[in-house]
Write a protein that holds these residues in place. Structure first.
Motif, PDB file in Angstrom:
ATOM      1  N   ARG A   1      31.286  20.703   6.070  1.00  0.00           N
ATOM      2  CA  ARG A   1      31.903  21.952   6.538  1.00  0.00           C
ATOM      3  C   ARG A   1      31.103  22.516   7.716  1.00  0.00           C
ATOM      4  O   ARG A   1      31.680  22.985   8.703  1.00  0.00           O
ATOM      5  N   GLU A   2      29.785  22.450   7.621  1.00  0.00           N
ATOM      6  CA  GLU A   2      28.937  22.901   8.733  1.00  0.00           C
ATOM      7  C   GLU A   2      29.150  22.031   9.972  1.00  0.00           C
ATOM      8  O   GLU A   2      29.153  22.535  11.097  1.00  0.00           O
ATOM      9  N   THR A   3      29.342  20.734   9.758  1.00  0.00           N
ATOM     10  CA  THR A   3      29.610  19.819  10.872  1.00  0.00           C
ATOM     11  C   THR A   3      30.837  20.289  11.642  1.00  0.00           C
ATOM     12  O   THR A   3      30.820  20.371  12.876  1.00  0.00           O
ATOM     13  N   VAL A   4      31.887  20.610  10.917  1.00  0.00           N
ATOM     14  CA  VAL A   4      33.141  21.057  11.549  1.00  0.00           C
ATOM     15  C   VAL A   4      32.926  22.373  12.295  1.00  0.00           C
ATOM     16  O   VAL A   4      33.388  22.534  13.435  1.00  0.00           O
ATOM     17  N   GLU A   5      32.206  23.300  11.684  1.00  0.00           N
ATOM     18  CA  GLU A   5      31.973  24.595  12.339  1.00  0.00           C
ATOM     19  C   GLU A   5      31.179  24.427  13.630  1.00  0.00           C
ATOM     20  O   GLU A   5      31.494  25.064  14.650  1.00  0.00           O
ATOM     21  N   GLU A   6      30.178  23.563  13.605  1.00  0.00           N
ATOM     22  CA  GLU A   6      29.377  23.350  14.820  1.00  0.00           C
ATOM     23  C   GLU A   6      30.203  22.617  15.884  1.00  0.00           C
ATOM     24  O   GLU A   6      30.055  22.888  17.080  1.00  0.00           O
ATOM     25  N   MET A   7      31.065  21.717  15.457  1.00  0.00           N
ATOM     26  CA  MET A   7      31.949  21.032  16.408  1.00  0.00           C
ATOM     27  C   MET A   7      32.913  22.030  17.057  1.00  0.00           C
ATOM     28  O   MET A   7      33.196  21.932  18.256  1.00  0.00           O
ATOM     29  N   GLN A   8      33.375  22.996  16.283  1.00  0.00           N
ATOM     30  CA  GLN A   8      34.234  24.043  16.847  1.00  0.00           C
ATOM     31  C   GLN A   8      33.475  24.871  17.879  1.00  0.00           C
ATOM     32  O   GLN A   8      34.035  25.255  18.910  1.00  0.00           O
TER      33      GLN A   8
END
Length: 155
Positions: free
Chosen positions: A47-54
Motif C-alpha cells: 500500500r505504501e508502494t502505491v502511495e509513493e508511486m502516486q
C-alpha cells in the motif's frame, strides 16, 4: 505558467528521486515480509508502494506542466534489515528525508513568492508526515524494542 526558479526545479528532481527510492524500498520490503510469512506487513508495504508511486506521478505531472523533462537522477540503495522492526526504522528514516525535503521546498517557495509550488510541496509534505506518523504508530505497536528517536521526526 511563468518562469520557475531553478531551485524549485531542483527540489522537484530530488523529490522524484526520493519518491522512486521509496517505491523501490517499500516494494522490496513487501517481498521480504512476504518471504518471512508476514502477510499483513507485506500488504501494508505494498500500500505504501502505491502511495509513493502516486507521489512520483504527481511530481512527473508537475514537471511536465512546467515544461521540464522528468528525470530521477539517482535512486538510493534499498535498506535491508533482519526483521520487521529494522525495516520500519529504515522506512521511517526515508520518510524523514522526504519530510525534510518538502519542508525545505515549502520554505524556499515562500521566500521566493512561488505560491503554486508552495501549495504543491505543502500537499506532499502533509502526505509524508501522515506516512511517517503511521509508520511510527506501527513501530510502537510492536513493543518496546524500538528506538524512540526514530518514532517521529520533528521539523
Amino acid at each position: 505558467m511563468g518562469a520557475v526558479h531553478p531551485r524549485v526545479l531542483g527540489y522537484l528532481g530530488r523529490a522524484l528521486s526520493l519518491e522512486f527510492s521509496a517505491v523501490q524500498q517499500y516494494m522490496t520490503h513487501a517481498s521480504l515480509a512476504e518471504l518471512w510469512g508476514l502477510e499483513e506487513a507485506a500488504t501494508r508495504f505494498r500500500r505504501e508502494t502505491v502511495e509513493e508511486m502516486q507521489h512520483a506521478e504527481r511530481i512527473v505531472q508537475r514537471m511536465l506542466a512546467l515544461g521540464v523533462a522528468p528525470a530521477a537522477s539517482q535512486l538510493r540503495p534499498v535498506g535491508h534489515a533482519p526483521d520487521l522492526v529494522g525495516l520500519l526504522r529504515l522506512n521511517l528514516s526515508l520518510e524523514a528525508d522526504l519530510i525534510n525535503l518538502y519542508a525545505e521546498a515549502v520554505r524556499f517557495c515562500v521566500l521566493v513568492g512561488d505560491g503554486d509550488s508552495q501549495a504543491f510541496f505543502q500537499d506532499l509534505w502533509t502526505d509524508e508526515q501522515h506516512h511517517g506518523d503511521e509508520l511510527g504508530d506501527w513501530l510502537r505497536s510492536l513493543g518496546p524494542n524500538h528506538d524512540p528517536s526514530m518514532e517521529r521526526a520533528t521539523f
